[in-house]
Scaffold this motif. Structure first.
Motif, PDB file in Angstrom:
ATOM      1  N   UNK A   1       0.812  -1.222   0.000  1.00 18.45           N
ATOM      2  CA  UNK A   1       0.000   0.000   0.000  1.00 18.45           C
ATOM      3  C   UNK A   1       0.844   1.269   0.000  1.00 18.45           C
ATOM      4  N   UNK A   2       2.119   1.181   0.383  1.00 16.32           N
ATOM      5  CA  UNK A   2       2.966   2.372   0.423  1.00 16.32           C
ATOM      6  C   UNK A   2       3.580   2.693  -0.946  1.00 16.32           C
ATOM      7  N   UNK A   3       3.370   1.833  -1.927  1.00 15.76           N
ATOM      8  CA  UNK A   3       3.969   2.048  -3.249  1.00 15.76           C
ATOM      9  C   UNK A   3       3.197   3.106  -4.030  1.00 15.76           C
ATOM     10  N   UNK A   4       3.787   3.546  -5.145  1.00 20.61           N
ATOM     11  CA  UNK A   4       3.153   4.561  -5.962  1.00 20.61           C
ATOM     12  C   UNK A   4       1.858   4.082  -6.600  1.00 20.61           C
ATOM     13  N   UNK A   5       1.076   5.029  -7.098  1.00 15.96           N
ATOM     14  CA  UNK A   5      -0.219   4.736  -7.699  1.00 15.96           C
ATOM     15  C   UNK A   5      -0.172   5.087  -9.183  1.00 15.96           C
TER      16      UNK A   5
END
Length: 207
Positions: free
Chosen positions: A157-161
């Motif tokens: 969830x902390x990765x880029x979108x």
């Protein structure tokens, strides 16, 4: 919800795919979601996407003839697929799917027929030859949740979108590790939370 419309009434709709721009704002791209014709009496306007967490009731389902697990997800091979009320061509057509690649869930097998249910919970029988083992999934709107889900660059969830997918968007599944699925929606690929997808079971590994 997988919308349904009666043969005499054509209903169209658009599903949104919000794409991440170079800045922190999002642009909006509409994806056309094709619908299926139905002659069933069910009013789908009030139907919700149904969860598929528990196995099918073996007391109600016929014995599997392939030896493959029941229930299991598959997809439609053709743009038009008749769904019948029983496992033979003598049974009347209950409704008609009109989108190739739609995910459906097999809950029983009888000879070369497969009993399926869709994301609305509607059930019927389809010829095995009209089904594919390829895996696709809808972005699910569980319990009326209409928030889009983020498509991440990595399974965390902390990765880029890279994109945001609205409920109802159809995505192709590449792999799932039980928590995250690597999916493609249009020209965009990334990792989506598995719990928000209808077409793969919670905790299921797809490779």
């Amino acid at each position: 919800m997988s919308p349904r419309f009666r043969p005499a009434l054509a209903v169209g709709g658009l599903l949104g795919l919000a794409l991440l721009s170079g800045s922190s704002s999002f642009g909006l791209v509409n994806l056309v979601h094709e619908f299926r014709a139905s002659v069933a009496s069910k009013d789908a306007a009030s139907a919700d996407i149904t969860a598929s967490v528990s196995p099918a009731d073996p007391a109600k389902d016929k014995k599997a003839v392939t030896g493959l697990p029941l229930p299991r997800f598959v997809t439609l091979k053709a743009d038009k697929v008749n769904v019948r009320r029983g496992p033979s061509s003598d049974h009347p057509v209950a409704f008609v799917f009109q989108r190739k690649g739609m995910p459906v869930e097999i809950t029983a097998e009888f000879e070369n027929w497969r009993k399926i249910r869709d994301s609305d919970g509607a059930e019927g029988w389809i010829l095995q030859s009209m089904l594919s083992g390829r895996r696709n999934a809808y972005v699910a709107g569980w319990d009326g949740n209409v928030k889009p889900i983020d498509l991440h660059t990595a399974p965390k969830s902390q990765s880029g979108i890279t994109a945001r997918l609205s409920p109802g968007v159809l995505a192709t599944i590449s792999t799932c590790d039980g928590t995250w699925c690597d999916v493609t929606a249009g020209d965009y690929e990334g990792y989506a939370e598995q719990s928000r997808l209808w077409g793969v079971y919670p905790g299921e590994v797809v490779d």
